[in-house]
Design a protein around this motif. Structure first.
Motif, PDB file in Angstrom:
ATOM      1  N   ILE A 270       0.842  -1.207   0.000  1.00 37.53           N
ATOM      2  CA  ILE A 270       0.000   0.000   0.000  1.00 37.53           C
ATOM      3  C   ILE A 270       0.872   1.251   0.000  1.00 37.53           C
ATOM      4  N   VAL A 273       2.361   1.990  -3.397  1.00 36.47           N
ATOM      5  CA  VAL A 273       1.442   2.651  -4.328  1.00 36.47           C
ATOM      6  C   VAL A 273       1.490   4.164  -4.105  1.00 36.47           C
ATOM      7  N   GLY A 274       1.461   4.553  -2.819  1.00 34.40           N
ATOM      8  CA  GLY A 274       1.554   5.976  -2.501  1.00 34.40           C
ATOM      9  C   GLY A 274       2.850   6.573  -3.027  1.00 34.40           C
ATOM     10  N   PHE A 277       2.919   7.373  -6.763  1.00 28.17           N
ATOM     11  CA  PHE A 277       2.304   8.663  -7.113  1.00 28.17           C
ATOM     12  C   PHE A 277       3.278   9.797  -6.842  1.00 28.17           C
TER      13      PHE A 277
ATOM     14  N   LEU B  23      -3.906  11.248  -4.712  1.00 29.14           N
ATOM     15  CA  LEU B  23      -3.892   9.796  -4.590  1.00 29.14           C
ATOM     16  C   LEU B  23      -2.921   9.327  -3.514  1.00 29.14           C
ATOM     17  N   SER B  24      -1.763   9.997  -3.413  1.00 34.43           N
ATOM     18  CA  SER B  24      -0.872   9.513  -2.355  1.00 34.43           C
ATOM     19  C   SER B  24      -1.418   9.838  -0.979  1.00 34.43           C
ATOM     20  N   VAL B  27      -3.977   7.084  -0.303  1.00 36.49           N
ATOM     21  CA  VAL B  27      -3.335   5.831   0.085  1.00 36.49           C
ATOM     22  C   VAL B  27      -2.863   5.889   1.537  1.00 36.49           C
ATOM     23  N   LEU B  30      -5.742   5.633   3.825  1.00 35.65           N
ATOM     24  CA  LEU B  30      -6.276   4.273   3.790  1.00 35.65           C
ATOM     25  C   LEU B  30      -5.485   3.397   4.754  1.00 35.65           C
ATOM     26  N   LEU B  31      -4.170   3.507   4.671  1.00 40.28           N
ATOM     27  CA  LEU B  31      -3.302   2.725   5.543  1.00 40.28           C
ATOM     28  C   LEU B  31      -3.510   3.120   7.002  1.00 40.28           C
TER      29      LEU B  31
END
Lengths: 394, 381
Positions: A270, A273-274, A277, B23-24, B27, B30-31
């Motif tokens: 995860i 993925v960050g 970006f 988006l980062s 993410v 989310l984590l």
């Protein structure tokens, strides 16, 4: 040949201009360093645990349990069974012709961690008189060995470091009696260093227990395992399971080791993925800051492959630096960091986190993958740029 | 509000950059939501555990066991409503990998202690009648397709029966509804009398006495009374509340709190750097535009406000999206962690974190925009 020269020239130019774009470039480095640091630290946990468990096993030793017992804690072997196991085929004998075996029994006792006072189950292991011959890696590092028939015990190095009341002279209360700590031992960095050791007969009589839970056997050679196993399983007077010691210990830590790896990869994934970006951002802005420069080069006849590769090379270089920083951080903070977990059936296992070269390699590979993905799209953009439009923007 | 369009336009000045930054942040949150959600969820679950139950085990270690005879003495303690007990069976079905959380017990008293477990009276009656009977949770029965009346062989990694076998046969006499208790609770109960008679060793050993008490207020007093009653006997006891017991069990695994916080810390630090950088870059690029705004009469404070609001919008919106994703993913984790929902406190913490992120990453560029000198900025100095 010409292409390589072009690539070299453009990449060199890009890299030389990094200091001017320091803060955007740092985004890649720091972002990836974070991912790799977390990934490597969590994986270091499962690596360290496996290492400790693997150290406990040797291929020329076997462990015998009652059949159906997944671990020592659930096994019981009678005195007769212990004797029969010692007479099995392929058991090594000492100078006096006696088999080198140790009938052992574990009981769990409650101890308190030094760090936070948390109550944990620690294994107290009763061992047979041949223990030292069976385990050449065993060494007393302080004090002396326990004497049989008195309530004395010795503590493993890791247990000594982790739990309260484990200094020489300290007393430990179990249901069967009060035990005095008389020594501290090391055992080649294996899982036994998390345990307390005492004489098995003394322990059994104090705790009013009969028999042993496991019999540990030294074999003639690595190859005699099958013969030994067959001789026991074909004996109608015995109902036992025989394992190679290394396999047995590996099995014990398998589940918790896998859980830790899954956590590492899910969380690391995860985060990655960050970071992708972040890398995309950096490389896009790197490309857009140099639009005219790139267009000029293209107008001069530099090929688009050279453009793509130069952008990718920059992304890769930055991400490798990030990966290396992350791995070094993980190593600095966590290599040798001692933790303990109760995820095994043998009470607490104390182990050191271990940042191995293989883990560093995994970290760098992840870093490169992130850099590659993050650099690819901006690189393609640089290559596809219509020269005339870009130049007009000057 | 009238400046919303202006802020919105500023935010989307460079689409790709804004989207990647968003988006980062998504993410990262989310984590954050997942890790803190699990962590806090556990803590909450532990705190919500029943407080009118006490667990009595051997003081030295649970595995040492307590004598069966203690049941009668525990019942005599004032304030005690009912007493039942557990003995670990270490059960498995067919293969040692298929772990069955099987425990021997006194079934009739058990359902008085665990009032949230639902069982039909006829099943309970059948259990007292059938020596080899077993009550299983509906979940477990469904998993292995067991029906009432089935005879099931359960292997044990601890006990041998008098014939030397470590596979015991039980007759399923009924099922019970265990949805009200969390994961990790016993799901297979059988009669202690049968177990005690058939086991080859360790006869009569009880691992936990579970004591139901009249009112939670008396928990401490009754715990002390029980431990005092058995003090200096061969088998000293230790009495814990349900939440203390679970906490001890969790501590055995390691410091989960620390691990969750450390990872979240690393993630947020990385993110902070990334967002701050984006904001800085965006303000630097717009230097001349901001100067034009000031020429048009926007005050220093207003320009600062514009830039800061932009950061706020970016962070809060993305963070909310990330937390929503985490909440949606949460039910997927149910088989692993059991029944619990995303704790509200985590959403609150997330909102706070997003604000902080916006302030820390937005303030330096906003301040820069405020200090901007019109003449210098327009001249490109």
């Amino acid at each position: 040949m010409k292409m390589w020269r072009q690539i070299g020239a453009v990449t060199g130019m890009n890299l030389r201009s990094i200091p001017q774009r320091l803060s955007t470039s740092l985004v890649i480095v720091i972002g990836i360093a974070g991912v790799v640091a977390v990934l490597v630290s969590v994986l270091a946990m499962s690596t360290g645990m496996l290492k400790t468990m693997n150290n406990a096993g040797r291929d020329d030793r076997a462990i015998v349990l009652r059949n159906g017992s997944a671990a020592e804690s659930g096994s019981v072997l009678t005195r007769d069974a212990v004797r029969l196991i010692g007479e099995g085929v392929g058991v090594k004998r000492d100078a006096d012709g006696k088999p080198i075996v140790s009938a052992e029994g574990i009981r769990l006792i409650s101890m308190y961690k030094k760090a936070d006072g948390a109550e944990v189950n620690v294994a107290m292991r009763g061992v047979g008189p041949k223990y030292q011959t069976l385990r050449p890696e065993f060494r007393i590092v302080e004090g002396r060995l326990f004497n049989p028939a008195v309530n004395e015990l010795i503590v493993g190095k890791s247990a000594h470091a982790q739990y309260r009341g484990t200094n020489i002279g300290d007393r430990l209360v179990t249901r069967g009696g009060t035990w005095t700590v008389v020594g501290i031992f090391s055992s080649g960095g294996d899982s036994h260093e998390s345990e307390l050791l005492a004489d098995v007969e003394t322990l059994n009589s104090a705790e009013r227990r009969g028999g042993a839970q496991s019999v540990n056997v030294m074999l003639d050679s690595i190859g005699s395992f099958q013969a030994f196993k067959d001789s026991l399983t074909s004996n109608p007077a015995l109902a036992v399971d025989v394992y190679r010691e290394r396999e047995y210990y590996k099995q014990q830590s398998k589940v918790i080791g896998r859980v830790i790896s899954v956590i590492a990869y899910v969380v690391g994934g995860i985060m990655a993925v960050g970071a992708i970006f972040g890398a995309l951002n950096t490389m896009y802005s790197a490309v857009s800051a140099r639009l005219q420069e790139i267009a000029t080069l293209r107008a001069l006849g530099f090929g688009s492959t050279a453009m793509v590769i130069s952008v990718l090379a920059e992304a890769l270089l930055l991400s490798c630096i990030g990966g290396a920083i992350g791995a070094v951080l993980a190593w600095l903070f966590f290599n040798g960091h001692v933790v303990s977990t109760g995820g095994t059936a043998m009470g607490q296992l104390v182990f050191e986190l271990s940042v191995s070269p293989a883990l560093v390699a995994i970290g760098i590979v992840w870093a490169c993958a992130i850099g590659l993905i993050g650099g690819l799209f901006p690189a393609v953009r640089a290559a596809r740029l219509p020269v005339a439009t870009a130049l007009r923007a000057v | 509000m009238k400046y919303f369009k202006l802020i919105w336009a500023g935010l989307w000045r460079k689409k790709a950059r804004t989207i990647f930054t968003m988006l980062s942040i998504v993410v990262a949150f989310l984590l954050f939501g997942l890790l803190q959600g699990i962590n806090q969820g556990f803590n909450q679950a532990v705190q919500n555990l029943n407080v009118d139950r006490l667990y009595v085990s051997a003081r030295t270690n649970m595995t040492d066991g307590l004598p069966y005879a203690y049941a009668a003495r525990l019942k005599g303690v004032p304030g005690v409503r009912a007493v039942s007990h557990w003995t670990y069976f270490g059960g498995y079905y067919q293969d040692s990998k298929n772990v069955i959380p099987a425990f021997s017990t006194d079934a009739e008293a058990l359902f008085k202690v665990y009032r949230e477990l639902k069982v039909k009276p006829s099943y309970l009656e059948a259990m007292t009648r059938t020596r080899t009977g077993a009550l299983v949770s509906e979940k477990l029965a469904e998993k292995y397709h067991w029906k009432v009346g089935d005879r099931v062989p359960i292997g044990t990694s601890i006990w041998t029966d008098k014939q030397g076998s470590n596979t015991w046969d039980f007759d399923i006499v009924g099922t019970f509804d265990s949805t009200a208790v969390g994961a990790g609770m016993p799901e297979f109960y059988f009669n202690h009398a049968y177990f005690d008679e058939a086991a080859a060793f360790g006869n009569g050993v009880i691992h936990y006495y579970i004591v139901g008490i009249d009112t939670p207020v008396n928990a401490v007093r009754i715990s002390k009374a029980i431990d005092a009653m058995f003090e200096n006997s061969t088998y000293e006891t230790r009495t814990q509340t349900e939440s203390a017991l679970v906490q001890t069990a969790m501590k055995q695994l390691g410091d989960i709190n620390f691990i969750a916080n450390a990872i979240v810390g690393a993630v947020l630090f990385t993110l902070l750097f990334l967002t701050a950088n984006t904001m800085m870059q965006s303000v630097r690029e717009r230097t001349s535009e901001l100067a034009v705004l000031k020429t048009l009469g926007f005050s220093d404070g207003k320009v600062l406000g514009l830039v800061l609001t932009e950061a706020l919008l970016l962070c809060v919106f993305s963070a909310a999206l990330g937390l929503v994703c985490a909440t949606l993913v949460f039910p997927v984790l149910k088989p692993i962690f059991g029944e619990f929902q995303m704790p509200l406190i985590v959403l609150g913490m997330g909102a706070g974190m997003a604000l902080l992120l916006a302030l820390v990453s937005g303030l330096p560029p906003a301040w820069r925009a405020r200090q901007l000198n019109i003449v210098d900025a327009l001249a490109g100095r």
